[in-house]
Design an enzyme around this catalytic site. Structure first.
Site, PDB file in Angstrom:
ATOM      1  N   CYS A   1      33.070  22.989  31.001  1.00 63.48           N
ATOM      2  CA  CYS A   1      34.171  23.740  30.340  1.00 63.48           C
ATOM      3  C   CYS A   1      35.293  24.174  31.055  1.00 63.48           C
ATOM      4  O   CYS A   1      35.055  24.520  32.191  1.00 63.48           O
ATOM      5  CB  CYS A   1      33.768  24.900  29.290  1.00 63.48           C
ATOM      6  SG  CYS A   1      32.339  24.337  28.239  1.00 63.48           S
TER       7      CYS A   1
ATOM      8  N   ARG B   1      36.983  18.035  34.862  1.00 62.26           N
ATOM      9  CA  ARG B   1      35.603  18.707  35.159  1.00 62.26           C
ATOM     10  C   ARG B   1      34.695  18.336  33.906  1.00 62.26           C
ATOM     11  O   ARG B   1      33.555  18.549  34.043  1.00 62.26           O
ATOM     12  CB  ARG B   1      36.085  20.469  34.780  1.00 62.26           C
ATOM     13  CG  ARG B   1      36.860  20.993  35.476  1.00 62.26           C
ATOM     14  CD  ARG B   1      37.265  22.410  35.016  1.00 62.26           C
ATOM     15  NE  ARG B   1      36.270  23.481  35.157  1.00 62.26           N
ATOM     16  CZ  ARG B   1      35.874  24.089  36.123  1.00 62.26           C
ATOM     17  NH1 ARG B   1      36.162  24.001  37.218  1.00 62.26           N
ATOM     18  NH2 ARG B   1      34.712  24.842  35.983  1.00 62.26           N
TER      19      ARG B   1
ATOM     20  N   TRP C   1      32.556  21.129  26.974  1.00 61.11           N
ATOM     21  CA  TRP C   1      31.319  20.105  27.374  1.00 61.11           C
ATOM     22  C   TRP C   1      30.177  20.810  26.741  1.00 61.11           C
ATOM     23  O   TRP C   1      29.787  21.641  26.889  1.00 61.11           O
ATOM     24  CB  TRP C   1      31.248  20.274  28.869  1.00 61.11           C
ATOM     25  CG  TRP C   1      30.245  19.077  29.227  1.00 61.11           C
ATOM     26  CD1 TRP C   1      30.769  17.562  29.705  1.00 61.11           C
ATOM     27  CD2 TRP C   1      28.864  19.097  29.790  1.00 61.11           C
ATOM     28  NE1 TRP C   1      29.406  17.109  30.118  1.00 61.11           N
ATOM     29  CE2 TRP C   1      28.644  17.849  30.074  1.00 61.11           C
ATOM     30  CE3 TRP C   1      28.073  20.150  29.714  1.00 61.11           C
ATOM     31  CZ2 TRP C   1      27.061  17.649  30.621  1.00 61.11           C
ATOM     32  CZ3 TRP C   1      26.773  19.935  30.266  1.00 61.11           C
ATOM     33  CH2 TRP C   1      26.500  18.678  30.446  1.00 61.11           C
TER      34      TRP C   1
ATOM     35  N   ASN D   1      33.391  29.724  28.925  1.00 66.48           N
ATOM     36  CA  ASN D   1      32.441  28.716  29.623  1.00 66.48           C
ATOM     37  C   ASN D   1      31.216  29.467  30.286  1.00 66.48           C
ATOM     38  O   ASN D   1      31.337  30.473  30.668  1.00 66.48           O
ATOM     39  CB  ASN D   1      33.411  28.301  30.704  1.00 66.48           C
ATOM     40  CG  ASN D   1      32.507  27.306  31.924  1.00 66.48           C
ATOM     41  OD1 ASN D   1      31.597  27.083  31.527  1.00 66.48           O
ATOM     42  ND2 ASN D   1      33.186  27.345  33.094  1.00 66.48           N
ATOM     43  N   GLY D   2      30.180  28.791  29.816  1.00 63.87           N
ATOM     44  CA  GLY D   2      28.767  29.356  30.358  1.00 63.87           C
ATOM     45  C   GLY D   2      27.910  29.283  29.275  1.00 63.87           C
ATOM     46  O   GLY D   2      28.197  28.343  28.207  1.00 63.87           O
TER      47      GLY D   2
ATOM     48  N   GLU E   1      22.647   7.042  46.861  1.00 68.66           N
ATOM     49  CA  GLU E   1      23.892   7.311  46.779  1.00 68.66           C
ATOM     50  C   GLU E   1      24.489   6.218  46.026  1.00 68.66           C
ATOM     51  O   GLU E   1      25.311   6.507  45.022  1.00 68.66           O
ATOM     52  CB  GLU E   1      24.501   7.690  47.981  1.00 68.66           C
ATOM     53  CG  GLU E   1      26.054   8.075  47.690  1.00 68.66           C
ATOM     54  CD  GLU E   1      26.375   9.401  46.686  1.00 68.66           C
ATOM     55  OE1 GLU E   1      25.338  10.106  46.360  1.00 68.66           O
ATOM     56  OE2 GLU E   1      27.574   9.587  46.579  1.00 68.66           O
TER      57      GLU E   1
ATOM     58  N   LYS F   1      26.168   6.279  42.285  1.00 66.99           N
ATOM     59  CA  LYS F   1      27.589   6.053  42.016  1.00 66.99           C
ATOM     60  C   LYS F   1      27.669   4.948  40.786  1.00 66.99           C
ATOM     61  O   LYS F   1      28.292   4.936  39.897  1.00 66.99           O
ATOM     62  CB  LYS F   1      28.343   5.490  43.316  1.00 66.99           C
ATOM     63  CG  LYS F   1      28.552   6.594  44.401  1.00 66.99           C
ATOM     64  CD  LYS F   1      29.612   7.536  44.109  1.00 66.99           C
ATOM     65  CE  LYS F   1      29.074   8.750  43.553  1.00 66.99           C
ATOM     66  NZ  LYS F   1      28.921   9.835  44.186  1.00 66.99           N
TER      67      LYS F   1
ATOM     68  N   GLU G   1      26.679   6.285  37.452  1.00 66.78           N
ATOM     69  CA  GLU G   1      27.418   7.273  36.978  1.00 66.78           C
ATOM     70  C   GLU G   1      28.727   6.765  36.429  1.00 66.78           C
ATOM     71  O   GLU G   1      29.170   6.889  35.350  1.00 66.78           O
ATOM     72  CB  GLU G   1      28.153   7.993  38.221  1.00 66.78           C
ATOM     73  CG  GLU G   1      27.333   9.450  38.485  1.00 66.78           C
ATOM     74  CD  GLU G   1      28.335  10.230  39.423  1.00 66.78           C
ATOM     75  OE1 GLU G   1      28.443   9.766  40.604  1.00 66.78           O
ATOM     76  OE2 GLU G   1      28.193  11.407  39.141  1.00 66.78           O
TER      77      GLU G   1
ATOM     78  N   HIS H   1       4.966  -1.905  46.680  1.00 66.85           N
ATOM     79  CA  HIS H   1       4.179  -1.093  45.948  1.00 66.85           C
ATOM     80  C   HIS H   1       4.537  -0.689  44.284  1.00 66.85           C
ATOM     81  O   HIS H   1       3.954   0.210  43.769  1.00 66.85           O
ATOM     82  CB  HIS H   1       4.156   0.354  46.606  1.00 66.85           C
ATOM     83  CG  HIS H   1       3.633   0.315  48.076  1.00 66.85           C
ATOM     84  ND1 HIS H   1       2.522   0.062  48.345  1.00 66.85           N
ATOM     85  CD2 HIS H   1       4.248   0.208  49.342  1.00 66.85           C
ATOM     86  CE1 HIS H   1       2.305  -0.126  49.645  1.00 66.85           C
ATOM     87  NE2 HIS H   1       3.370   0.100  50.142  1.00 66.85           N
TER      88      HIS H   1
ATOM     89  N   LYS I   1      32.366  17.605  36.150  1.00 70.18           N
ATOM     90  CA  LYS I   1      32.472  17.588  37.699  1.00 70.18           C
ATOM     91  C   LYS I   1      31.795  18.854  38.102  1.00 70.18           C
ATOM     92  O   LYS I   1      30.959  18.776  39.078  1.00 70.18           O
ATOM     93  CB  LYS I   1      34.020  17.805  37.951  1.00 70.18           C
ATOM     94  CG  LYS I   1      34.234  17.884  39.360  1.00 70.18           C
ATOM     95  CD  LYS I   1      34.036  16.505  40.153  1.00 70.18           C
ATOM     96  CE  LYS I   1      34.246  16.388  41.599  1.00 70.18           C
ATOM     97  NZ  LYS I   1      33.674  15.224  42.306  1.00 70.18           N
TER      98      LYS I   1
HETATM   99  C1  AGP Z   1      28.379  13.167  42.191  1.00 72.17           C
HETATM  100  O1  AGP Z   1      28.846  11.821  42.145  1.00 72.17           O
HETATM  101  C2  AGP Z   1      27.658  13.893  40.897  1.00 72.17           C
HETATM  102  N1  AGP Z   1      28.985  14.088  40.019  1.00 72.17           N
HETATM  103  C3  AGP Z   1      26.954  14.980  41.000  1.00 72.17           C
HETATM  104  O2  AGP Z   1      25.766  14.502  41.377  1.00 72.17           O
HETATM  105  C4  AGP Z   1      27.218  16.185  42.026  1.00 72.17           C
HETATM  106  O3  AGP Z   1      27.191  15.983  43.288  1.00 72.17           O
HETATM  107  C5  AGP Z   1      26.367  17.248  41.680  1.00 72.17           C
HETATM  108  O4  AGP Z   1      26.545  17.937  40.349  1.00 72.17           O
HETATM  109  C6  AGP Z   1      26.301  18.510  42.863  1.00 72.17           C
HETATM  110  O5  AGP Z   1      27.527  19.065  42.591  1.00 72.17           O
HETATM  111  P1  AGP Z   1      28.334  20.219  43.730  1.00 72.17           P
HETATM  112  O6  AGP Z   1      28.237  19.419  45.276  1.00 72.17           O
HETATM  113  O7  AGP Z   1      29.636  20.364  43.357  1.00 72.17           O
HETATM  114  O8  AGP Z   1      27.223  21.258  43.942  1.00 72.17           O
END
Ligand code: AGP
Length: 608
Positions: free
Chosen positions: A2, A27, A72, A97-98, A481, A485, A488, A504, A603
């Site tokens: 949020c 965000r 969110w 937010n929270g 990673e 990506k 996501e 395995h 984000k």
């Molecule tokens: C990465 O592409 C993600 N959006 C997510 O995994 C992110 O790295 C994770 O939420 C941790 O965020 P931070 O590095 O701000 O703590």
């Protein structure tokens, strides 16, 4: 997650609120709304679409006091009725937010007292609670403060009242919030990028702060009601650094910013032939000489950076290292080692799980703590004893890119400092490592030049449902990673395995429809990796191999070789990350997804 924007001014604040919300879009959110005082009433507009949709709904809305929000969803589906601001009796408006953990009991109590709930959110209890105090004649600040004492959970809040048209109340605990200081006007926002068009003078609120903000003045109080002075800081983030420029998406821009971000992160060692602990803070030398192991805590992409670092720390510095997902660590009964250095990694420094994990580690007796983070004013940076700030600059795309590679740079520097302290680094090796680090910006630029090739390659993935990523050793986390990506932003199901683990189990998945992407550096595990790739080919799997020069893996039917410009030794994971970022980006373009704001994601994950 949020986003909050609020303003009290002499001018119409609606354009300021909308621009701020637009800048917080990165965000992550699923609905948006705002409320202003207009013609003697609370004028609220909400929308389940984008901020652009809210803009269309508010062409006739105006006012000099207002609060706005991108939501969110946590409690209650994304819908207009659940979108913020929430109102009580057309008198009080709140954005939040929270997460309020005790909202059910509060809701029952307030319902019994006659309050009618019109949403499924936890936030609505806050607005009614404030109203219940305010209606008795308590001022808005005190009504908010009294309500806060009843809330369990995390919040950043903006509050307004219809009969108080020049005042904005805000508060924070566990969720980020700052104040913007203008001339004859004041603002609040979840992060500074929202306010850059109106001011770069900001006050970062601390945990438990509550502020009363008017057009010409403000007062900040702590939990006990004592008035405080918080410094006004001039934000170094420029308006330009958060604008898209000529790029199509922030993610593309941020991938291309990596050479500069890496160079900036290396600034502290750019002219030296040796590295000193001081780059991690004044107390670092003393702390590092008192530790016997490393515990890395992080989430998502930052966790992957930790996994790479484990290989470096154990091999180069000879120090035992464990890496844990923060959300698991915080609830696990573990055996604390007070001689361990707890390293928290985070782009935002606001990730709730990572913050909680650090707090938990500290509560268990860990005293040596280091935050590696991209946001100087973040909660994690403030909490840890030592800190290293990556210099990636603002990262807007939800998919983390430059934050990851700069975290790796920071972790490599940490490795060198610890290796030196432990007598495992000759002067010559130190010079060589520093030389290799300084070459990284140029080396990563060469990898970026592969972009047209990778854009073409991505066409072959657009209609795939699944993908498998393989790597070995310190490149296994890079496979993880790459898979993260891809899933996501393109929504293709992707998994990553250490290549030796294939037989395995996951080999059962391999057929002609399962593209297998392999990271193939020219290192000691190359021959082992080649055998694993043969196992894939023998099952009809189509291979896409990102291969260093000298790997002698031949292009043939079903085997596509993407030649990497050079092998970077220990730093190879950093270079091998970049083509996988580009691949995910171009596959997402093919699929037409919302690259910078992928569905369901945020984000900064500021809730648990
Ligand atoms: C990465 O592409 C993600 N959006 C997510 O995994 C992110 O790295 C994770 O939420 C941790 O965020 P931070 O590095 O701000 O703590």
């Amino acid at each position: 997650m949020c986003g909050i924007v609020g303003a009290v001014a002499q001018r119409n604040v609606v354009p300021i609120l909308l621009e701020g919300l637009q800048r917080l879009e990165y965000r992550g959110y699923d609905s948006a709304g705002l409320v202003v005082i207009q013609d003697g009433q609370l004028q609220r507009e909400r929308s389940t679409g984008r901020v652009a949709d809210l803009r269309l709904k508010t062409t006739d809305t105006h006012g000099t006091l207002g609060i706005a929000h991108t939501r969110w969803a946590t409690h209650g589906v994304p819908s207009e009725r659940n979108a913020h601001p929430h109102l009580s009796n057309n008198l009080i408006g709140v954005v939040h937010n929270g997460i309020i953990e005790n909202y059910e009991s509060l809701r029952n109590r307030l319902s019994a007292a006659g309050y009618v709930f019109t949403s499924d959110t936890d936030t609505e209890v806050i607005v009614h609670l404030i109203h219940s105090h305010y209606k008795n004649g308590t001022c808005l600040l005190d009504a908010t403060r009294a309500s806060l004492t009843e809330l369990i959970g995390a919040y950043a809040l903006g509050v307004i009242a219809l009969d108080n048209p020049d005042q904005l109340i805000c508060a924070r605990r566990g969720s980020p919030l700052l104040m913007g200081v203008g001339v004859g006007e004041h603002f609040i926002a979840s992060d500074v990028s929202a306010l850059l068009p109106v001011t770069n003078r900001v006050i970062y609120l601390e945990e438990g702060d509550v502020a009363e903000i008017n057009r010409d003045s403000y007062r900040i109080f702590d939990v006990s009601g004592t008035e405080l002075t918080r410094p006004v800081q001039v934000s170094k983030i420029s308006n330009e650094s958060v604008s898209l420029g000529n790029y199509r998406h922030y993610m593309q821009k941020e991938i291309h910013e990596q050479p500069q971000a890496i160079a900036d992160t290396l600034e502290s060692v750019c002219n030296s032939t040796s590295i000193i602990p001081g780059v991690f803070g004044a107390e670092a030398a003393a702390v590092f000489s008192d530790i016997n192991s490393i515990l890395i805590l992080a989430c998502g992409t930052s966790y992957h950076a930790g996994l790479v670092a484990r290989y470096w720390l154990e091999e180069i510095a000879g120090i035992p290292c464990t890496v844990e997902i923060a959300s698991e660590y915080r609830y696990r009964t573990s055996v604390p080692n007070p001689k361990a250095l707890v390293v928290v990694l985070s782009q935002s420094g606001e990730t709730a799980d990572t913050q909680a994990a650090l707090n938990f580690a500290m509560s268990m007796g860990h005293i040596h703590t280091l935050a590696i983070c991209n946001v100087a004013e973040s909660a994690l940076v403030r909490l840890a004893k030592l800190r290293f700030l990556t210099r990636a600059g603002p990262e807007i795309g939800v998919a983390s890119t430059k934050a990851f590679t700069t975290q790796l740079v920071a972790l490599f520097l940490l490795t060198l400092v610890l290796a030196k302290q432990r007598g495992r680094l000759t002067e010559e090796k130190e010079r060589q490592h520093l030389h290799d680090l300084r070459h990284l910006p140029a080396a990563s630029q060469k990898v970026l030049d592969m972009e047209p090739l990778i854009a073409k390659l991505a066409e072959q993935f657009a209609n795939k449902q699944h993908a498998l990523f393989l790597g070995r050793g310190m490149h296994y986390p890079i496979a993880l990673e790459g898979a993260l990506k891809l899933k996501e932003i393109s929504y293709i199901h992707a998994e990553a395995y250490p290549a030796g683990e294939l037989k395995h189990g996951p080999l059962a998945l391999v057929d002609k429809d399962m593209p297998v992407i392999s990271v193939a550096p020219n290192d000691v595990l190359l021959e082992k990796l080649k055998s694993n790739l043969h196992e894939v080919r023998a099952r009809g799997g189509e291979l896409f191999v990102f291969a260093d020069a000298g790997t002698h893996i031949c292009e043939e039917d079903g085997v596509h070789i993407i030649q990497m410009p050079e092998h970077a030794g220990y730093l190879s994971p950093i270079l091998h990350t970049i083509p996988l970022q580009l691949l995910a980006y171009y596959v997402a373009l093919q699929k037409g997804t919302d690259v910078d704001k992928p569905r369901n994601l945020a984000k900064s994950v500021t809730v648990e």
